[in-house]
Design an enzyme around this catalytic site. Structure first.
Site, mmCIF file in Angstrom:
data_model
loop_
_atom_site.group_PDB
_atom_site.id
_atom_site.type_symbol
_atom_site.label_atom_id
_atom_site.label_comp_id
_atom_site.label_asym_id
_atom_site.label_seq_id
_atom_site.Cartn_x
_atom_site.Cartn_y
_atom_site.Cartn_z
ATOM 1 N N TRP A 114 0.634 -1.392 -0.043
ATOM 2 C CA TRP A 114 0.443 0.036 0.197
ATOM 3 C C TRP A 114 0.803 1.023 0.116
ATOM 4 O O TRP A 114 0.568 2.212 -0.620
ATOM 5 C CB TRP A 114 -1.212 -0.115 1.124
ATOM 6 C CG TRP A 114 -2.141 -0.954 1.034
ATOM 7 C CD1 TRP A 114 -2.340 -2.181 1.749
ATOM 8 C CD2 TRP A 114 -2.689 -1.148 -0.346
ATOM 9 N NE1 TRP A 114 -3.256 -2.972 1.282
ATOM 10 C CE2 TRP A 114 -3.730 -2.035 -0.404
ATOM 11 C CE3 TRP A 114 -3.490 0.058 -1.153
ATOM 12 C CZ2 TRP A 114 -4.447 -2.640 -0.905
ATOM 13 C CZ3 TRP A 114 -4.494 -0.804 -1.923
ATOM 14 C CH2 TRP A 114 -5.087 -1.939 -2.041
ATOM 15 N N ASP A 138 -1.956 6.707 6.039
ATOM 16 C CA ASP A 138 -2.525 5.871 5.749
ATOM 17 C C ASP A 138 -3.091 4.578 7.349
ATOM 18 O O ASP A 138 -2.335 4.298 7.165
ATOM 19 C CB ASP A 138 -2.010 5.461 4.256
ATOM 20 C CG ASP A 138 -3.509 3.593 3.972
ATOM 21 O OD1 ASP A 138 -4.230 3.700 4.632
ATOM 22 O OD2 ASP A 138 -3.494 3.337 2.965
ATOM 23 N N LYS A 175 -12.998 -1.715 6.911
ATOM 24 C CA LYS A 175 -11.904 -2.226 7.403
ATOM 25 C C LYS A 175 -12.712 -2.448 8.405
ATOM 26 O O LYS A 175 -13.801 -2.884 9.150
ATOM 27 C CB LYS A 175 -10.524 -2.530 7.376
ATOM 28 C CG LYS A 175 -10.541 -3.101 6.277
ATOM 29 C CD LYS A 175 -9.777 -2.183 5.394
ATOM 30 C CE LYS A 175 -8.741 -2.418 4.150
ATOM 31 N NZ LYS A 175 -8.914 -3.545 3.185
#
Lengths: 367, 367
Positions: free
Chosen positions: B102, B178, B202
């Site tokens: 990511w 993030d 999530k």
């Protein structure tokens, strides 16, 4: 449980049968032991849902095989930026038909990002009460594409024809259409368009999803400096899954497509219902001494019917009494005031009948 | 109705009580006669839902008053572009800690859009099995901000500390994180950050929503050529309603925040549950002869526990038998293979107990 009639311009009413199906499947999708919301977007069972939704949309709109269908995020507003990024890679100027507030926003974003936009025709002089005639449209010599708004949700102004996108030298450029508030209201000749996009929250599903239909020869025209998530080619190559899509909204859109196919019987049937709904409401407005709509007959929107009361001191009581009668969200857009009844696909004919009866009664008592 | 245990990395499990509440309100929100999905985002009743969600998130994370909270679209991936657009207006270079897939995507997007990105520290040499130590971090002299990924969802690598974002000359720059896969897993000192963003799918709610928490002095640093919908200042000024937001996802996020407050008892309680869940699963892995996890102890993710089987020919039977036992979505990310158990907030402790029991039984029979 009560379900009122909802004339909201968006997020708009959804078919009760769609919501019932969603409710039934909410905690356990067909015995899989989890909600659609909880599925991996890469899981077979989710991909089946996503692919079925696309197949149903393709069938409903008879989308030709050389068009890609994208399910992405950010609403039509993100497309105001994504369209010029995707189509101005070889230079040229974005051209627009300007017919109201949403068109103005699309023009503003193209100008903001790329410094220029050519207004090929405008309805501003008429107060946006009639769309430009075909003979009024004059593209720039360097036009890269022509963008228009098929139905202006706030003004209640709808195109009664599909414009030609032709430069002065006779060469054709892609026609791009913001169809947020009229897509799926009736049959459509997709082959006339280069790009069609539509925010979901009117005739497709919940807010947060936008559908883009793009002709595949246009996938190679993007500017290299484009944010990756804007890219039609990348989205298409990834099956709209560059990153996690709005999975649950996509599923709900699929339920709406199934409802259109199975419960309504397709877009020709939907078209007939929408025509009846709009005709009877406009007839009631035109036949009254209290209500008025300023749009020329041929451009009156079938989806959004704005109207004013002869005495605006009656606006508040009108809205309050309507709400008490179970007729919700009839206030006009905050930028224009007055009233607006949105008659999207999921607003049933009996809702329109109830509204007309209420309006007649209100006029008799207070008009 | 059956509800299985769902270890999906995202879109992930949601609390059953949240889904039950959503189901109950799906066709008629508290007697209003319509679904939350069908409400105008400008309607009082919807604004109350949106504002309550923000207030609950602020309370849960103790977000200081000088931070704005945005509810927007496009996932963390859109933020990979939005962050540099919003923070590079005065020039400088985006700096990154690179600890996995990511982070790599965030770096790639900054480079793609603005030509440069400085890697202030990387865990690549270790195969991303340990995050860089504080002393390894070296920002560039022209650093505009430092970005890192608190928890790498695919690698299962989590920071055990909050990095300092200091240039060689000792001046501080904003720290950007993030936090998609670890936000709300425990208490957090928001004041250490300039920008926090997190895809919802999530620990927050359904896919298609992203939460951005931004310190208000950073709202004036944007590049002028930014797509309008990316702008933190414009989003903040408009209450996240530049255009129609993902209204239903925002509502569901609010239900999750209420569940965290009322059912769980806040983030300290959630933290303790998450610690127990992760500790017992890692203990089971470390105590076995069949399963292994490669991450150094201090950086093992509490949210995503990847593990491999000593013999990868057992992967398929492991997954098939797990699914038959009601333990869903244990396959590792398609880019790395193996297994991964995601233990987000909504995965109950008994799910972890069931997984551990299954793993032990499988090892005894097949290991």
């Amino acid at each position: 449980m009560t379900r009122h009639y909802n004339f909201c311009a968006g997020p708009a009413a959804l078919p009760a049968t769609v919501l019932e199906r969603a409710r039934e499947e909410l905690l356990d999708y067909r015995g899989r032991g989890l909600s659609v919301m909880e599925m991996s977007h890469r899981a077979e069972e989710y991909l089946a849902i996503a692919e079925q939704a696309e197949a149903d949309l393709r069938e409903l709109l008879a989308i030709p095989a050389n068009y890609r269908v994208l399910f992405t995020q950010g609403g039509a507003t993100l497309q105001f930026a994504a369209v010029p990024y995707n189509l101005l890679g070889a230079g040229g100027t974005a051209n627009f038909l300007y017919t109201g507030i949403w068109g103005k926003k699309a023009i503003g974003e193209a100008r903001h990002l790329f410094g220029s936009a050519h207004i090929a025709a405008s309805s501003e002089e008429s107060g946006h009460s009639a769309v430009p005639r075909p003979s009024d449209i004059a593209l720039s010599a360097d036009a890269a594409y022509l963008h228009y708004t098929a139905n202006e949700t706030i003004g209640g102004l709808e195109f009664d024809y599909i414009p030609e996108a032709v430069r002065p030298d006779g060469s054709e450029v892609p026609l791009v259409c913001d169809m947020s508030s009229s897509i799926l209201s009736g049959p459509l000749d997709v082959s006339r368009f280069g790009v069609i996009y539509a925010g979901a929250q009117k005739n497709i599903g919940p807010a947060g999803l936008v559908v883009v239909i793009v002709r595949d020869d246009l996938l190679e025209r993007a500017r290299p400096d484009m944010p990756s998530l804007f890219g039609y080619k990348a989205l298409s190559d990834a099956g709209s899954m560059i990153n996690t899509p709005a999975t649950y909204s996509w599923y709900l859109a699929g339920l709406v497509f199934q409802w259109l196919k199975e419960d309504i019987g397709g877009l020709a049937a939907m078209d007939a219902i929408n025509a009846r709904k709009a005709e009877k409401l406009y007839a009631a407005i035109d036949g009254s001494g209290l209500y008025a709509n300023p749009i020329v007959l041929r451009n009156r929107s079938r989806m959004n019917v704005p109207f004013v009361l002869a005495d605006d001191r009656l606006d508040k009581p009108f809205l309050a009494e309507a709400e008490a009668a179970g007729l919700l969200n009839l206030q006009g857009h905050r930028s224009v005031g007055g009233m607006r009844a949105s008659l999207y696909n999921a607003v049933p004919e009996e809702a329109v009948d109830a509204l007309i009866a209420f309006m007649a009664d209100f006029e008799q008592r207070r008009g």
